[in-house]
Write an enzyme that holds these catalytic residues in place. Structure first.
Site, PDB file in Angstrom:
ATOM      1  N   CYS A  89     -10.896  39.026  23.055  1.00 61.83           N
ATOM      2  CA  CYS A  89     -11.486  39.799  23.992  1.00 61.83           C
ATOM      3  C   CYS A  89     -10.821  39.654  25.304  1.00 61.83           C
ATOM      4  CB  CYS A  89     -13.036  39.613  24.010  1.00 61.83           C
ATOM      5  SG  CYS A  89     -13.688  40.651  25.171  1.00 61.83           S
ATOM      6  N   CYS A 138     -15.942  43.600  38.711  1.00 63.42           N
ATOM      7  CA  CYS A 138     -16.052  45.180  38.307  1.00 63.42           C
ATOM      8  C   CYS A 138     -16.881  45.940  39.376  1.00 63.42           C
ATOM      9  CB  CYS A 138     -16.942  45.099  37.107  1.00 63.42           C
ATOM     10  SG  CYS A 138     -16.548  46.761  36.126  1.00 63.42           S
ATOM     11  N   CYS A 148     -22.918  47.904  36.363  1.00 67.87           N
ATOM     12  CA  CYS A 148     -23.930  48.579  35.221  1.00 67.87           C
ATOM     13  C   CYS A 148     -25.279  47.417  35.197  1.00 67.87           C
ATOM     14  CB  CYS A 148     -23.130  48.615  33.857  1.00 67.87           C
ATOM     15  SG  CYS A 148     -22.073  49.782  33.808  1.00 67.87           S
ATOM     16  N   CYS A 168     -25.118  44.384  32.892  1.00 69.52           N
ATOM     17  CA  CYS A 168     -23.984  43.637  32.434  1.00 69.52           C
ATOM     18  C   CYS A 168     -23.891  42.525  33.842  1.00 69.52           C
ATOM     19  CB  CYS A 168     -22.872  44.350  32.489  1.00 69.52           C
ATOM     20  SG  CYS A 168     -21.408  43.693  32.579  1.00 69.52           S
ATOM     21  N   GLY A 185     -14.442  43.477  33.504  1.00 69.71           N
ATOM     22  CA  GLY A 185     -13.474  44.612  34.538  1.00 69.71           C
ATOM     23  C   GLY A 185     -13.608  45.834  33.604  1.00 69.71           C
ATOM     24  N   GLU A 186     -13.090  46.771  34.229  1.00 69.96           N
ATOM     25  CA  GLU A 186     -13.069  48.376  33.636  1.00 69.96           C
ATOM     26  C   GLU A 186     -11.400  48.285  33.451  1.00 69.96           C
ATOM     27  OE1 GLU A 186     -14.600  51.061  32.491  1.00 69.96           O
ATOM     28  OE2 GLU A 186     -12.396  51.612  32.299  1.00 69.96           O
ATOM     29  N   SER A 229     -11.844  49.664  25.715  1.00 68.48           N
ATOM     30  CA  SER A 229     -13.300  50.088  26.029  1.00 68.48           C
ATOM     31  C   SER A 229     -13.459  50.737  27.397  1.00 68.48           C
ATOM     32  CB  SER A 229     -14.378  48.881  25.750  1.00 68.48           C
ATOM     33  OG  SER A 229     -15.587  49.405  26.140  1.00 68.48           O
ATOM     34  N   HIS A 271     -24.520  53.697  25.737  1.00 68.66           N
ATOM     35  CA  HIS A 271     -25.785  53.130  26.026  1.00 68.66           C
ATOM     36  C   HIS A 271     -27.002  53.948  26.684  1.00 68.66           C
ATOM     37  CE1 HIS A 271     -23.594  49.648  26.084  1.00 68.66           C
ATOM     38  NE2 HIS A 271     -22.530  49.846  27.125  1.00 68.66           N
ATOM     39  N   ASN A 309     -27.464  41.334  25.286  1.00 67.59           N
ATOM     40  CA  ASN A 309     -27.216  39.806  25.706  1.00 67.59           C
ATOM     41  C   ASN A 309     -27.818  39.306  26.863  1.00 67.59           C
ATOM     42  OD1 ASN A 309     -25.691  38.901  23.053  1.00 67.59           O
ATOM     43  ND2 ASN A 309     -24.464  40.560  23.899  1.00 67.59           N
ATOM     44  N   CYS A 369     -20.736  39.839  24.766  1.00 70.45           N
ATOM     45  CA  CYS A 369     -20.621  40.988  25.373  1.00 70.45           C
ATOM     46  C   CYS A 369     -21.381  41.037  26.533  1.00 70.45           C
ATOM     47  CB  CYS A 369     -21.127  42.293  24.480  1.00 70.45           C
ATOM     48  SG  CYS A 369     -20.164  42.722  23.005  1.00 70.45           S
TER      49      CYS A 369
HETATM   50  N1  SAH Z   1     -15.789  47.724  31.286  1.00 67.00           N
HETATM   51  C1  SAH Z   1     -15.725  48.277  30.113  1.00 67.00           C
HETATM   52  C2  SAH Z   1     -14.991  47.112  29.250  1.00 67.00           C
HETATM   53  C3  SAH Z   1     -16.408  46.070  28.974  1.00 67.00           C
HETATM   54  S1  SAH Z   1     -16.597  45.989  27.258  1.00 67.00           S
HETATM   55  C4  SAH Z   1     -16.811  48.801  29.386  1.00 67.00           C
HETATM   56  O1  SAH Z   1     -17.944  48.797  30.236  1.00 67.00           O
HETATM   57  O2  SAH Z   1     -16.801  49.553  28.560  1.00 67.00           O
HETATM   58  C5  SAH Z   1     -17.986  45.176  27.093  1.00 67.00           C
HETATM   59  C6  SAH Z   1     -18.996  45.750  26.222  1.00 67.00           C
HETATM   60  O3  SAH Z   1     -20.226  45.174  26.580  1.00 67.00           O
HETATM   61  C7  SAH Z   1     -19.274  47.399  27.176  1.00 67.00           C
HETATM   62  O4  SAH Z   1     -19.754  48.312  26.125  1.00 67.00           O
HETATM   63  C8  SAH Z   1     -20.450  46.780  27.911  1.00 67.00           C
HETATM   64  O5  SAH Z   1     -21.453  48.022  28.110  1.00 67.00           O
HETATM   65  C9  SAH Z   1     -21.495  46.033  26.852  1.00 67.00           C
HETATM   66  N2  SAH Z   1     -22.115  45.096  27.746  1.00 67.00           N
HETATM   67  C10 SAH Z   1     -22.279  44.718  28.887  1.00 67.00           C
HETATM   68  N3  SAH Z   1     -23.482  43.902  29.236  1.00 67.00           N
HETATM   69  C11 SAH Z   1     -24.030  43.848  27.850  1.00 67.00           C
HETATM   70  C12 SAH Z   1     -25.185  42.933  27.771  1.00 67.00           C
HETATM   71  N4  SAH Z   1     -25.729  42.075  28.547  1.00 67.00           N
HETATM   72  N5  SAH Z   1     -25.416  43.085  26.347  1.00 67.00           N
HETATM   73  C13 SAH Z   1     -24.860  43.503  25.442  1.00 67.00           C
HETATM   74  N6  SAH Z   1     -23.874  44.259  25.773  1.00 67.00           N
HETATM   75  C14 SAH Z   1     -23.260  44.364  27.100  1.00 67.00           C
HETATM   76 FE1  SF4 Z   2     -20.213  47.999  33.412  1.00 73.67          FE
HETATM   77 FE2  SF4 Z   2     -18.064  47.423  31.804  1.00 73.67          FE
HETATM   78 FE3  SF4 Z   2     -18.281  46.769  34.588  1.00 73.67          FE
HETATM   79 FE4  SF4 Z   2     -19.788  45.526  32.712  1.00 73.67          FE
HETATM   80  S1  SF4 Z   2     -17.655  45.388  33.006  1.00 73.67           S
HETATM   81  S2  SF4 Z   2     -20.501  46.460  34.835  1.00 73.67           S
HETATM   82  S3  SF4 Z   2     -20.242  47.075  31.378  1.00 73.67           S
HETATM   83  S4  SF4 Z   2     -17.986  48.902  33.461  1.00 73.67           S
END
Ligand code: SAH
Ligand code: SF4
Length: 394
Positions: A130, A137, A141, A144, A192-193, A224, A248, A325, A368
């Site tokens: 990963c 970021c 969200c 996260c 990050g995105e 992702s 989500h 998580n 994650c």
């Molecule tokens: N920024 C990108 C890549 C991160 S991927 C994105 O958001 O898609 C990581 C994945 O884990 C994403 O689907 C994210 O939404 C999810 N995620 C973030 N925080 C989480 C948490 N606390 N528990 C479970 N999944 C989470």
């Molecule tokens: Fe949202 Fe993905 Fe950035 Fe976490 S890493 S804040 S899930 S965009």
């Protein structure tokens, strides 16, 4: 200049000059054209350029060499010259944590002191790395951990590739570069995105997929995104990897509440972009990630609405249900095991695969959404102060 959905914070570009080490150029992270240019600048004659580039490419990316001594197909004289101008250097692993389930988390420090995390997750039939694309970021969200950090900066292509190199070093897998790999898959799901750092991510993945280097197939790479609609089509066309989308929620109200980017690109925008994703057909389905948040997005009706959406947009989809998580200070709770199972069954009964992802590496905060490094975005005044102090003490 790229802006975030709220239109305020610019994307911070990395300082490329940080990759010069005592005047030597680091070959790690250069693509073929850059490698060729570097060799040309160094004085390699035009007629030898192609051959030298191929040789070095092979040693750096196929064999994982870190010193010129190892490059035995290159003459000793040439190696002695190369060593004066170039290095092949990984960033430093500041900390490697091993979970009791076999997951490995690496805290990596780059040349300018900024840190990011990468996570290796072994499974029965695969090993997934990963990879982070940014430090911090911009998207915040609410569920996260990474989202609680401000964006420090984008990672360079070299820094993204280096995460793969470091994992392969740690897993000792250069001896057999393609057979019996430990890292069989990459997911751009770290910090990050990735689509807000498109060019560097593309360049890094092109290096990783190169057929004379690391040779990881595009079918084994998944990117992702939280739904950066304008770059989704480009991702399919220009990089060609599998797509995962952080969904989500199944309505705009909830999605905007937990993922502010939804105010800019709403569910309809995101799902239409998914329907148009180049190469999305049944053999290469789009993965929808869905973190199960108790009382927020986990009702039976949410599950049924999820199915309706997949049908409405005719999406070749697979849903990944991620038990939420937790991390210190978060306001959400994970749905109960029973409700997660029940949600999964409802979706599955409608013919859409909806496996529940087993959380990995929770004990070392590697699961994650748990990644976060101590790197902070510094103000200009702070940087100036530190540079001044460094001058005084040197
Ligand atoms: N920024 C990108 C890549 C991160 S991927 C994105 O958001 O898609 C990581 C994945 O884990 C994403 O689907 C994210 O939404 C999810 N995620 C973030 N925080 C989480 C948490 N606390 N528990 C479970 N999944 C989470
Ligand atoms: Fe949202 Fe993905 Fe950035 Fe976490 S890493 S804040 S899930 S965009």
């Amino acid at each position: 200049m790229q802006m975030t959905p709220n239109g305020h914070e610019p994307i911070v570009q990395p300082r490329i000059a940080a990759d010069l080490h005592e005047g030597k150029v680091n070959l790690l992270g250069l693509n073929r054209d850059e490698l060729k240019d570097a060799l040309r600048d160094f004085g390699v004659p035009e007629k030898q350029l192609k051959m030298r580039t191929t040789q070095l490419w092979h040693w750096v990316y196929h064999k994982g060499a870190t010193s010129f001594d190892e490059m035995t197909t290159i003459s000793k004289d040439m190696r002695a010259k190369l060593v004066e101008h170039f290095i092949v250097k990984r960033p430093e692993i500041v900390e490697a944590q091993y979970s009791n389930d076999g997951t490995r988390k690496y805290l990596i420090r780059f040349a300018d002191g900024i840190e990011a995390e990468a996570v290796y997750i072994p499974e029965d039939d695969r090993g997934t790395l990963c990879v982070s694309s940014q430090v911090g970021c911009t998207l915040n969200c609410k569920f996260c951990h990474t989202g609680t950090m401000r964006l420090v900066r984008n990672l360079t292509a070299a820094e993204i590739v280096a995460q793969m190199m470091i994992a392969r070093d740690d897993l000792d897998e250069w001896k057999s570069p393609t057979e019996g790999r430990m890292v069989t898959n990459i997911v751009m799901m770290g910090m990050g995105e990735p689509l807000y750092n498109f060019d560097n991510v593309k360049k890094a993945l092109d290096i990783i997929m190169d057929e004379e280097g690391i040779q990881l197939s595009r079918r084994r790479i998944t990117l992702s995104t939280s739904g950066v609609v304008p770059h989704m089509e480009r991702c399919g066309q220009e990089i060609g990897v599998n797509l995962a989308v952080s969904l989500h929620a199944v309505n705009d109200e909830v999605r905007s509440e937990i993922m502010p980017i939804n105010k800019k690109y709403n569910l309809d925008d995101v799902l239409r972009a998914c329907a148009n994703y180049p190469g999305a057909h049944n053999a290469r389905r789009i993965t929808f990630e869905y973190a199960m948040l108790k009382g927020i997005n986990d009702s039976d009706e949410d599950a049924r609405q999820l199915v309706r959406l997949m049908r409405k947009y005719k999406l070749p989809a697979k849903v990944n249900l991620i038990p939420f998580n937790p991390w210190p200070g978060v306001e959400y709770e994970c749905s109960s095991d029973e409700q997660i199972k029940h949600f999964s069954d409802i979706v599955f009964q409608e013919g859409i695969s909806a496996p529940v992802r087993t959380p990995r590496g929770r004990d070392i905060m590697a699961a994650c959404g748990q990644l976060k490094s101590a790197s902070e975005k510094k103000s200009k005044a702070q940087i100036a102060r530190e540079e001044k102090e460094a001058l005084v003490t040197s």
